[in-house]
Design an enzyme around this catalytic site. Structure first.
Site, PDB file in Angstrom:
ATOM      1  N   SER A  54       0.882  -1.169   0.000  1.00 39.48           N
ATOM      2  CA  SER A  54       0.000   0.000   0.000  1.00 39.48           C
ATOM      3  C   SER A  54       0.911   1.209   0.000  1.00 39.48           C
ATOM      4  O   SER A  54       1.925   1.226   0.705  1.00 39.48           O
ATOM      5  CB  SER A  54      -0.848  -0.001   1.281  1.00 39.48           C
ATOM      6  OG  SER A  54      -1.137   1.326   1.692  1.00 39.48           O
ATOM      7  N   ASP A  81      -4.336   3.846  -2.260  1.00 38.52           N
ATOM      8  CA  ASP A  81      -5.452   4.001  -1.311  1.00 38.52           C
ATOM      9  C   ASP A  81      -6.128   5.348  -1.547  1.00 38.52           C
ATOM     10  O   ASP A  81      -5.627   6.370  -1.072  1.00 38.52           O
ATOM     11  CB  ASP A  81      -4.936   3.954   0.123  1.00 38.52           C
ATOM     12  CG  ASP A  81      -4.116   2.705   0.406  1.00 38.52           C
ATOM     13  OD1 ASP A  81      -2.888   2.744   0.173  1.00 38.52           O
ATOM     14  OD2 ASP A  81      -4.702   1.721   0.838  1.00 38.52           O
ATOM     15  N   GLY A 198      -2.959   3.463   8.250  1.00 35.45           N
ATOM     16  CA  GLY A 198      -2.007   2.362   8.313  1.00 35.45           C
ATOM     17  C   GLY A 198      -1.565   2.145   9.751  1.00 35.45           C
ATOM     18  O   GLY A 198      -1.967   2.881  10.658  1.00 35.45           O
ATOM     19  N   ASP A 229      -5.976  -6.931   3.708  1.00 35.11           N
ATOM     20  CA  ASP A 229      -5.359  -5.610   3.847  1.00 35.11           C
ATOM     21  C   ASP A 229      -5.537  -5.080   5.254  1.00 35.11           C
ATOM     22  O   ASP A 229      -6.659  -4.902   5.715  1.00 35.11           O
ATOM     23  CB  ASP A 229      -6.044  -4.668   2.841  1.00 35.11           C
ATOM     24  CG  ASP A 229      -5.465  -3.275   2.812  1.00 35.11           C
ATOM     25  OD1 ASP A 229      -5.993  -2.445   2.049  1.00 35.11           O
ATOM     26  OD2 ASP A 229      -4.489  -3.014   3.549  1.00 35.11           O
ATOM     27  N   GLY A 230      -4.398  -4.833   5.938  1.00 34.63           N
ATOM     28  CA  GLY A 230      -4.464  -4.225   7.254  1.00 34.63           C
ATOM     29  C   GLY A 230      -3.770  -5.067   8.305  1.00 34.63           C
ATOM     30  O   GLY A 230      -4.157  -6.200   8.580  1.00 34.63           O
ATOM     31  N   GLY A 231      -2.661  -4.536   8.838  1.00 34.25           N
ATOM     32  CA  GLY A 231      -1.948  -5.227   9.914  1.00 34.25           C
ATOM     33  C   GLY A 231      -1.177  -6.454   9.458  1.00 34.25           C
ATOM     34  O   GLY A 231      -0.806  -7.299  10.275  1.00 34.25           O
ATOM     35  N   GLY A 253       1.525  -2.372   4.243  1.00 32.90           N
ATOM     36  CA  GLY A 253       1.929  -0.971   4.282  1.00 32.90           C
ATOM     37  C   GLY A 253       3.110  -0.851   5.233  1.00 32.90           C
ATOM     38  O   GLY A 253       4.275  -1.084   4.853  1.00 32.90           O
ATOM     39  N   SER A 254       2.807  -0.580   6.503  1.00 33.68           N
ATOM     40  CA  SER A 254       3.886  -0.427   7.494  1.00 33.68           C
ATOM     41  C   SER A 254       4.719  -1.696   7.595  1.00 33.68           C
ATOM     42  O   SER A 254       5.930  -1.634   7.825  1.00 33.68           O
ATOM     43  CB  SER A 254       3.285  -0.075   8.865  1.00 33.68           C
ATOM     44  OG  SER A 254       2.304  -1.038   9.224  1.00 33.68           O
TER      45      SER A 254
HETATM   46  C1  DX5 Z   1      -6.054   1.326   5.259  1.00 28.88           C
HETATM   47  C2  DX5 Z   1      -5.444   0.969   3.945  1.00 28.88           C
HETATM   48  C3  DX5 Z   1      -4.362  -0.051   4.056  1.00 28.88           C
HETATM   49  C4  DX5 Z   1      -3.205   0.391   4.918  1.00 28.88           C
HETATM   50  C5  DX5 Z   1      -2.432  -0.834   5.346  1.00 28.88           C
HETATM   51  O1  DX5 Z   1      -7.286   1.848   5.061  1.00 28.88           O
HETATM   52  O2  DX5 Z   1      -6.439   0.477   3.086  1.00 28.88           O
HETATM   53  O3  DX5 Z   1      -3.892  -0.405   2.782  1.00 28.88           O
HETATM   54  O4  DX5 Z   1      -2.403   1.262   4.239  1.00 28.88           O
HETATM   55  O5  DX5 Z   1      -1.417  -0.444   6.205  1.00 28.88           O
HETATM   56  P1  DX5 Z   1      -0.798  -1.450   7.261  1.00 28.88           P
HETATM   57  O6  DX5 Z   1      -0.207  -2.594   6.473  1.00 28.88           O
HETATM   58  O7  DX5 Z   1       0.223  -0.630   7.947  1.00 28.88           O
HETATM   59  O8  DX5 Z   1      -1.902  -1.906   8.151  1.00 28.88           O
END
Ligand code: DX5
Length: 283
Positions: A54, A81, A198, A229-231, A253-254
């Site tokens: 992301s 995003d 994120g 997607d997420g965490g 993402g992170s």
């Molecule tokens: C949140 C986004 C995700 C986010 C994921 O709404 O859709 O794509 O960037 O970030 P992480 O991997 O850090 O949870």
């Protein structure tokens, strides 16, 4: 090339045939030639593992250059995003930003529309166009079921406009909300955090939703990827659990931008996903 290796790997695991097991999975992750599926291997034939960053943690001041870095790190696709400060309490960018990033990378794109229905209705053709590949290949356009009254029509319009339709579910939304459009999409996105930011923690109760959708897809013999997607991190509890439940496309993402060497991040995420799918990976 990576996708070919991954699909070769995916197709042979459950139809086990050692002659076809290459010595390398995606991203150069070595798999054991005497592959055995673990007890809790994925239901049905595993689909190719794809690692998709992301851009939310990227430097928006040089987003194009960061996209090139992600390509060089061996990512399979890039997720944009799109947030409108309405559907989610955050604001990012519009179609022009995605268009400009195309000039920096030939990687496939996907656009997650975390926007209100008014925005989807007005701008879906533009988003479908800028998400396409360098030679007009279909790009993945993701619509949230919670933001679209006429979902069947919107997904059909993406396909008609040369895009690859995908539907997303927020954590509270039951899987049944997409059961009647599974035949229209190439992907289903199961949000494993509440969208908008994120760096949030993975919601473990999403694993059973993934498993339910995976069973529908396999039992109906549909050619549909499950994306989460997420965490998502290179851990058994997140990417491993999702892979075992049936997901094969992983947004990070992170969990990816935390690596100084993002190629190492892609490798570790892929390794953990393959293990989750029941593919033993050579140490
Ligand atoms: C949140 C986004 C995700 C986010 C994921 O709404 O859709 O794509 O960037 O970030 P992480 O991997 O850090 O949870």
């Amino acid at each position: 090339m990576k996708l070919l290796l991954a699909s070769l790997l995916a197709t042979t695991v459950s139809g086990f045939n050692p002659a076809f097991i290459p010595s390398h999975g995606p991203s150069g992750v070595a798999t054991s030639s005497s592959t055995s599926t673990s007890l809790n291997a994925v239901y049905g034939k595993p689909r190719p593992v794809q690692i998709i960053p992301s851009v939310l943690p990227a430097d928006f001041g040089k987003l194009g250059a960061d996209c090139k870095k992600l390509e060089d790190a061996g990512c399979d696709r890039i997720q944009f995003d799109v947030m409108d400060g309405n559907f989610v309490p955050n604001l990012t960018f519009g179609p022009d930003t995605i268009k400009w990033c195309r000039g920096y990378t030939s990687l496939p794109f996907e656009t997650q529309l975390m926007v209100s229905e008014k925005c989807t209705d007005a701008m879906l053709p533009q988003f479908t166009e800028v998400t396409k590949g360098p030679n007009g290949e279909p790009g993945v356009v993701i619509i949230h079921v919670e933001a679209c009254t006429h979902l069947h029509r919107a997904l059909s319009n993406i396909r008609a406009a040369g895009g690859s339709p995908s539907v997303a579910l927020n954590p509270h939304t039951p899987a049944e909300m997409i059961e009647n459009v599974l035949d229209l999409v190439d992907h289903v996105l199961v949000m494993t955090v509440n969208p908008g930011f994120g760096g949030q923690a993975y919601i473990p109760t999403m694993t059973e939703k993934i498993r339910k959708i995976r069973k529908w897809i396999v039992d109906r013999d549909l050619d549909v990827d499950i994306e989460v997607d997420g965490g998502i991190k290179a851990t058994k509890e997140t990417i491993g659990a999702c892979a075992e439940a049936g997901a094969n496309c992983f947004i990070a993402g992170s969990g990816l931008f935390a690596y100084d060497d993002m190629a190492q991040g892609v490798k570790e995420l892929t390794q953990m996903a393959l293990e989750g799918q029941g593919v033993s990976v050579k140490a």
